[in-house]
Design a protein around this motif. Structure first.
Motif, PDB file in Angstrom:
ATOM      1  N   ILE A  84       0.857  -1.183   0.000  1.00 48.01           N
ATOM      2  CA  ILE A  84       0.000   0.000   0.000  1.00 48.01           C
ATOM      3  C   ILE A  84       0.893   1.232   0.000  1.00 48.01           C
ATOM      4  O   ILE A  84       1.675   1.444   0.926  1.00 48.01           O
ATOM      5  N   ASN A  85       0.794   2.035  -1.039  1.00 54.72           N
ATOM      6  CA  ASN A  85       1.585   3.261  -1.159  1.00 54.72           C
ATOM      7  C   ASN A  85       1.130   4.243  -0.083  1.00 54.72           C
ATOM      8  O   ASN A  85      -0.045   4.628  -0.050  1.00 54.72           O
ATOM      9  N   PRO A  86       2.039   4.669   0.809  1.00 53.64           N
ATOM     10  CA  PRO A  86       1.637   5.548   1.909  1.00 53.64           C
ATOM     11  C   PRO A  86       1.229   6.956   1.458  1.00 53.64           C
ATOM     12  O   PRO A  86       0.526   7.651   2.176  1.00 53.64           O
ATOM     13  N   THR A  87       1.637   7.393   0.283  1.00 50.96           N
ATOM     14  CA  THR A  87       1.297   8.754  -0.153  1.00 50.96           C
ATOM     15  C   THR A  87      -0.106   8.859  -0.724  1.00 50.96           C
ATOM     16  O   THR A  87      -0.729   9.906  -0.625  1.00 50.96           O
ATOM     17  N   ASN A  88      -0.628   7.760  -1.318  1.00 49.96           N
ATOM     18  CA  ASN A  88      -1.964   7.864  -1.900  1.00 49.96           C
ATOM     19  C   ASN A  88      -2.895   6.716  -1.514  1.00 49.96           C
ATOM     20  O   ASN A  88      -4.065   6.728  -1.874  1.00 49.96           O
ATOM     21  N   GLY A  89      -2.388   5.706  -0.804  1.00 43.50           N
ATOM     22  CA  GLY A  89      -3.218   4.608  -0.344  1.00 43.50           C
ATOM     23  C   GLY A  89      -3.502   3.536  -1.388  1.00 43.50           C
ATOM     24  O   GLY A  89      -4.246   2.599  -1.127  1.00 43.50           O
ATOM     25  N   PHE A  90      -2.951   3.659  -2.567  1.00 39.80           N
ATOM     26  CA  PHE A  90      -3.178   2.674  -3.617  1.00 39.80           C
ATOM     27  C   PHE A  90      -2.160   1.536  -3.519  1.00 39.80           C
ATOM     28  O   PHE A  90      -1.076   1.704  -2.981  1.00 39.80           O
ATOM     29  N   ILE A  91      -2.521   0.423  -4.099  1.00 44.31           N
ATOM     30  CA  ILE A  91      -1.582  -0.694  -4.173  1.00 44.31           C
ATOM     31  C   ILE A  91      -0.498  -0.336  -5.182  1.00 44.31           C
ATOM     32  O   ILE A  91      -0.786   0.143  -6.279  1.00 44.31           O
ATOM     33  N   ALA A  92       0.761  -0.551  -4.803  1.00 44.83           N
ATOM     34  CA  ALA A  92       1.894  -0.204  -5.664  1.00 44.83           C
ATOM     35  C   ALA A  92       2.892  -1.351  -5.684  1.00 44.83           C
ATOM     36  O   ALA A  92       2.826  -2.260  -4.864  1.00 44.83           O
ATOM     37  N   LYS A  93       3.789  -1.289  -6.647  1.00 49.53           N
ATOM     38  CA  LYS A  93       4.892  -2.244  -6.733  1.00 49.53           C
ATOM     39  C   LYS A  93       6.159  -1.513  -6.342  1.00 49.53           C
ATOM     40  O   LYS A  93       6.391  -0.390  -6.772  1.00 49.53           O
ATOM     41  N   GLY A  94       6.984  -2.132  -5.515  1.00 48.92           N
ATOM     42  CA  GLY A  94       8.242  -1.506  -5.124  1.00 48.92           C
ATOM     43  C   GLY A  94       9.232  -1.494  -6.274  1.00 48.92           C
ATOM     44  O   GLY A  94       9.199  -2.362  -7.139  1.00 48.92           O
ATOM     45  N   ASN A  95      10.063  -0.491  -6.299  1.00 47.24           N
ATOM     46  CA  ASN A  95      11.202  -0.468  -7.213  1.00 47.24           C
ATOM     47  C   ASN A  95      12.426  -0.757  -6.368  1.00 47.24           C
ATOM     48  O   ASN A  95      13.074   0.152  -5.870  1.00 47.24           O
ATOM     49  N   PHE A  96      12.722  -2.021  -6.190  1.00 46.95           N
ATOM     50  CA  PHE A  96      13.776  -2.441  -5.277  1.00 46.95           C
ATOM     51  C   PHE A  96      15.147  -2.063  -5.814  1.00 46.95           C
ATOM     52  O   PHE A  96      15.424  -2.219  -7.000  1.00 46.95           O
ATOM     53  N   SER A  97      15.989  -1.561  -4.920  1.00 42.82           N
ATOM     54  CA  SER A  97      17.316  -1.104  -5.323  1.00 42.82           C
ATOM     55  C   SER A  97      18.446  -1.897  -4.685  1.00 42.82           C
ATOM     56  O   SER A  97      19.560  -1.869  -5.189  1.00 42.82           O
ATOM     57  N   ASP A  98      18.181  -2.598  -3.581  1.00 41.83           N
ATOM     58  CA  ASP A  98      19.259  -3.323  -2.896  1.00 41.83           C
ATOM     59  C   ASP A  98      18.673  -4.513  -2.151  1.00 41.83           C
ATOM     60  O   ASP A  98      17.563  -4.445  -1.617  1.00 41.83           O
ATOM     61  N   VAL A  99      19.427  -5.596  -2.135  1.00 42.68           N
ATOM     62  CA  VAL A  99      19.051  -6.793  -1.378  1.00 42.68           C
ATOM     63  C   VAL A  99      20.298  -7.283  -0.666  1.00 42.68           C
ATOM     64  O   VAL A  99      21.408  -7.161  -1.186  1.00 42.68           O
ATOM     65  N   HIS A 100      20.105  -7.811   0.556  1.00 39.76           N
ATOM     66  CA  HIS A 100      21.250  -8.259   1.344  1.00 39.76           C
ATOM     67  C   HIS A 100      20.874  -9.503   2.141  1.00 39.76           C
ATOM     68  O   HIS A 100      19.939  -9.478   2.942  1.00 39.76           O
ATOM     69  N   PHE A 101      21.605 -10.597   1.900  1.00 40.01           N
ATOM     70  CA  PHE A 101      21.477 -11.800   2.715  1.00 40.01           C
ATOM     71  C   PHE A 101      22.200 -11.566   4.030  1.00 40.01           C
ATOM     72  O   PHE A 101      23.307 -11.060   4.055  1.00 40.01           O
ATOM     73  N   VAL A 102      21.571 -11.981   5.127  1.00 35.84           N
ATOM     74  CA  VAL A 102      22.189 -11.908   6.448  1.00 35.84           C
ATOM     75  C   VAL A 102      22.602 -13.307   6.899  1.00 35.84           C
ATOM     76  O   VAL A 102      23.703 -13.504   7.390  1.00 35.84           O
ATOM     77  N   THR A 103      21.696 -14.244   6.731  1.00 29.70           N
ATOM     78  CA  THR A 103      21.964 -15.653   7.000  1.00 29.70           C
ATOM     79  C   THR A 103      21.501 -16.435   5.772  1.00 29.70           C
ATOM     80  O   THR A 103      21.028 -15.847   4.809  1.00 29.70           O
ATOM     81  N   SER A 104      21.578 -17.738   5.838  1.00 35.14           N
ATOM     82  CA  SER A 104      21.153 -18.541   4.690  1.00 35.14           C
ATOM     83  C   SER A 104      19.653 -18.438   4.433  1.00 35.14           C
ATOM     84  O   SER A 104      19.191 -18.734   3.336  1.00 35.14           O
TER      85      SER A 104
END
Length: 154
Positions: A84-104
């Motif tokens: 849920i996009n906090p600025t307008n309340g609509f369902i949105a898709k993230g534009n992911f920029s970074d991912v990080h594994f911490v454990t397996s």
């Protein structure tokens, strides 16, 4: 060495250098014959990939795209994370920029609008994490974690 031999050596060296440099211009990659190693494309622009080991990886990117592999990239499973996009309340898709594994099994991914998601099953399912940037919908561009619960976002 006499002048006559020196001239022949210099000429031979010149021809050798000319041949070597002209062959560099002909070396290239034939990209028209490239193909995906997996039968289908991800369907989103990949912006980051993090491998935990030689087999397990998560790829993230535009349009909420998330992909995971457990066999070193030979096969991938795909998904789209919506929120849920906090600025307008609509369902949105993230534009992911970074991912990080911490454990397996634990990994975090970050996106625009202060969106941070976490998996505890190596990317099978994801849940949203509240951050100080979520309330103001500020972009999160990167993340790094020290353990499964402590890390940095920026």
């Amino acid at each position: 060495m006499n002048k006559h031999c020196t001239g022949k050596f210099q000429f031979f060296l010149f021809v050798l250098i000319l041949a070597a440099t002209s062959s560099f211009g002909q070396v290239g990659f034939n990209t028209k014959d490239w193909k995906f190693s997996n039968p289908k494309q991800f369907g989103f622009t990949v912006l980051d990939v993090d491998f935990f080991d030689n087999n397990n990886a998560i790829a993230i990117g535009s349009d909420g795209g998330i992909a995971r592999t457990t066999d070193g990239g030979s096969n991938w499973t795909y998904g789209v994370y919506t929120f849920i996009n906090p600025t307008n309340g609509f369902i949105a898709k993230g534009n992911f920029s970074d991912v990080h594994f911490v454990t397996s099994t634990t990994a975090y991914a970050v996106s625009a609008f202060g969106l941070m998601i976490k998996t505890t099953d190596a990317g099978l399912t994801w849940s949203q994490v509240n951050t100080p940037l979520s309330a103001n919908a500020k972009n999160i561009n990167t993340c790094w974690f020290l353990d499964a619960n402590r890390g940095y976002i920026g």
